[in-house]
Design an enzyme around this catalytic site. Sequence first.
Site, PDB file in Angstrom:
ATOM      1  N   GLY A  14      -0.438   4.917 -13.820  1.00  0.00           N
ATOM      2  CA  GLY A  14      -1.012   3.695 -13.260  1.00  0.00           C
ATOM      3  C   GLY A  14      -0.017   2.618 -12.865  1.00  0.00           C
ATOM      4  O   GLY A  14      -0.351   1.430 -12.860  1.00  0.00           O
ATOM      5  N   ASN A  16       1.110   2.157  -9.884  1.00  0.00           N
ATOM      6  CA  ASN A  16       0.572   1.590  -8.629  1.00  0.00           C
ATOM      7  C   ASN A  16      -0.574   0.627  -8.939  1.00  0.00           C
ATOM      8  O   ASN A  16      -0.685  -0.439  -8.340  1.00  0.00           O
ATOM      9  CB  ASN A  16       0.115   2.707  -7.693  1.00  0.00           C
ATOM     10  CG  ASN A  16       1.259   3.285  -6.884  1.00  0.00           C
ATOM     11  OD1 ASN A  16       1.785   2.626  -6.002  1.00  0.00           O
ATOM     12  ND2 ASN A  16       1.664   4.481  -7.218  1.00  0.00           N
ATOM     13  N   LYS A  87      -7.781  14.083  -7.981  1.00  0.00           N
ATOM     14  CA  LYS A  87      -8.942  14.928  -7.661  1.00  0.00           C
ATOM     15  C   LYS A  87      -9.382  14.677  -6.220  1.00  0.00           C
ATOM     16  O   LYS A  87      -9.143  13.601  -5.670  1.00  0.00           O
ATOM     17  CB  LYS A  87     -10.102  14.583  -8.611  1.00  0.00           C
ATOM     18  CG  LYS A  87      -9.792  14.810 -10.085  1.00  0.00           C
ATOM     19  CD  LYS A  87      -9.662  16.276 -10.408  1.00  0.00           C
ATOM     20  CE  LYS A  87      -9.406  16.490 -11.899  1.00  0.00           C
ATOM     21  NZ  LYS A  87      -9.165  17.914 -12.233  1.00  0.00           N
ATOM     22  N   ILE A  89     -11.887  13.744  -3.245  1.00  0.00           N
ATOM     23  CA  ILE A  89     -12.997  12.802  -3.136  1.00  0.00           C
ATOM     24  C   ILE A  89     -14.199  13.552  -2.553  1.00  0.00           C
ATOM     25  O   ILE A  89     -14.082  14.202  -1.514  1.00  0.00           O
ATOM     26  CB  ILE A  89     -12.603  11.618  -2.232  1.00  0.00           C
ATOM     27  CG1 ILE A  89     -11.453  10.833  -2.882  1.00  0.00           C
ATOM     28  CG2 ILE A  89     -13.793  10.719  -1.968  1.00  0.00           C
ATOM     29  CD1 ILE A  89     -11.817  10.179  -4.215  1.00  0.00           C
ATOM     30  N   ASN A 103      -5.375   5.739   0.333  1.00  0.00           N
ATOM     31  CA  ASN A 103      -4.585   6.525  -0.623  1.00  0.00           C
ATOM     32  C   ASN A 103      -3.104   6.253  -0.415  1.00  0.00           C
ATOM     33  O   ASN A 103      -2.668   5.954   0.699  1.00  0.00           O
ATOM     34  CB  ASN A 103      -4.864   8.027  -0.415  1.00  0.00           C
ATOM     35  CG  ASN A 103      -4.102   8.901  -1.404  1.00  0.00           C
ATOM     36  OD1 ASN A 103      -4.094   8.631  -2.603  1.00  0.00           O
ATOM     37  ND2 ASN A 103      -3.457   9.946  -0.894  1.00  0.00           N
ATOM     38  N   HIS A 105       0.556   8.099  -0.811  1.00  0.00           N
ATOM     39  CA  HIS A 105       1.162   9.427  -1.004  1.00  0.00           C
ATOM     40  C   HIS A 105       2.681   9.275  -0.972  1.00  0.00           C
ATOM     41  O   HIS A 105       3.207   8.553  -0.104  1.00  0.00           O
ATOM     42  CB  HIS A 105       0.678  10.398   0.080  1.00  0.00           C
ATOM     43  CG  HIS A 105       1.218  11.788  -0.091  1.00  0.00           C
ATOM     44  ND1 HIS A 105       0.729  12.660  -1.043  1.00  0.00           N
ATOM     45  CD2 HIS A 105       2.231  12.425   0.538  1.00  0.00           C
ATOM     46  CE1 HIS A 105       1.431  13.791  -0.972  1.00  0.00           C
ATOM     47  NE2 HIS A 105       2.348  13.667  -0.032  1.00  0.00           N
ATOM     48  N   ASP A 146      -4.828  14.283   2.431  1.00  0.00           N
ATOM     49  CA  ASP A 146      -3.686  13.528   2.992  1.00  0.00           C
ATOM     50  C   ASP A 146      -3.681  13.583   4.524  1.00  0.00           C
ATOM     51  O   ASP A 146      -2.618  13.603   5.154  1.00  0.00           O
ATOM     52  CB  ASP A 146      -2.359  14.096   2.472  1.00  0.00           C
ATOM     53  CG  ASP A 146      -2.277  14.049   0.953  1.00  0.00           C
ATOM     54  OD1 ASP A 146      -1.592  14.913   0.371  1.00  0.00           O
ATOM     55  OD2 ASP A 146      -2.909  13.168   0.350  1.00  0.00           O
ATOM     56  N   GLU A 175       6.354   2.705  -2.797  1.00  0.00           N
ATOM     57  CA  GLU A 175       4.894   2.825  -2.938  1.00  0.00           C
ATOM     58  C   GLU A 175       4.271   1.512  -3.402  1.00  0.00           C
ATOM     59  O   GLU A 175       3.279   1.038  -2.831  1.00  0.00           O
ATOM     60  CB  GLU A 175       4.561   3.904  -3.970  1.00  0.00           C
ATOM     61  CG  GLU A 175       4.872   5.305  -3.545  1.00  0.00           C
ATOM     62  CD  GLU A 175       4.504   6.287  -4.635  1.00  0.00           C
ATOM     63  OE1 GLU A 175       3.381   6.210  -5.142  1.00  0.00           O
ATOM     64  OE2 GLU A 175       5.349   7.139  -4.951  1.00  0.00           O
TER      65      GLU A 175
HETATM   66  C1  GRF Z   1       2.534   8.200  -7.360  1.00  0.00           C
HETATM   67  O1  GRF Z   1       3.768   8.761  -6.997  1.00  0.00           O
HETATM   68  C2  GRF Z   1       1.552   8.433  -6.258  1.00  0.00           C
HETATM   69  O2  GRF Z   1       2.095   8.385  -4.971  1.00  0.00           O
HETATM   70  C3  GRF Z   1       1.096   9.810  -6.536  1.00  0.00           C
HETATM   71  O3  GRF Z   1       1.008   9.896  -7.953  1.00  0.00           O
HETATM   72  C4  GRF Z   1       1.891   8.956  -8.506  1.00  0.00           C
HETATM   73  C5  GRF Z   1       1.063   8.041  -9.362  1.00  0.00           C
HETATM   74  O4  GRF Z   1       1.857   7.163  -9.984  1.00  0.00           O
HETATM   75  N1  GRF Z   1      -0.182  10.065  -5.915  1.00  0.00           N
HETATM   76  P1  GRF Z   1       1.176   6.014 -10.858  1.00  0.00           P
HETATM   77  O5  GRF Z   1       0.073   6.660 -11.697  1.00  0.00           O
HETATM   78  O6  GRF Z   1       0.617   5.006  -9.900  1.00  0.00           O
HETATM   79  O7  GRF Z   1       2.312   5.485 -11.675  1.00  0.00           O
END
Ligand code: GRF
Length: 202
Positions: A14, A16, A87, A89, A103, A105, A146, A175
């Site tokens: 988490g 992000n 997962k 959607i 999303n 990526h 994606d 990100e």
């Molecule tokens: C990130 O690298 C994201 O791009 C990918 O999974 C990772 C999740 O990181 N989908 P976090 O859980 O946000 O730390």
Amino acid sequence: MSLKKIAVFISGSGTNLQSLLDSIHNKYGEIALVVSSNMNAYGLTRAKASKVSTVSLNVGELGYDSVILSLLKDSKIDFIVLAGYMKKIPPRLIEAYENRIINIHPSLIPSFCGPSYYGIKVHEKAIEYGVKLSGATVHFVDEGMDTGPVIMQEAVEVDYEDDGKSLQKKVLEVEHRILVESVKKMCQEKIVVEGRKVKILP
Ligand code: GRF
């Protein structure tokens, strides 16, 4: 005008989500709900620390899509952010939230993306291929994996000494930045989708 209500879907650490809690929550939008496919995800701890409602889902359970849809409706969610959500959607959700699910990526789509590209594997494949640039992509979610229209991308240089882990660290910083910027623009209704092309208004 009241803040847009955002649901964030997670499966893991988490970081992000944390960047959204730090830079978006109760400033540009309200993170009203965190949905996790993994009841042990550390992201749930992050959400609770910010007093955000959380739900853990057993994604395999029959009819879980109806459960998610009613949760989102009850919380009056305006749009959804997938932040490390592992997962697929369900189609009913994509239909109900057309161009309202985004999303993040960890590659420059359309490189190193799709069903078998997730987590550290994305970066290991980029290193194996020998690319000089990688990066991160924020995109709309459609019925593919994606494959939705690209909202924002930013590249990072891949050094000869990089391995999967060092590249992952560089990309994760990007990100956090472009996800916050994209969500801010979503809250401000400054993202316009024209077919596959996305215009971001100043
Ligand atoms: C990130 O690298 C994201 O791009 C990918 O999974 C990772 C999740 O990181 N989908 P976090 O859980 O946000 O730390």
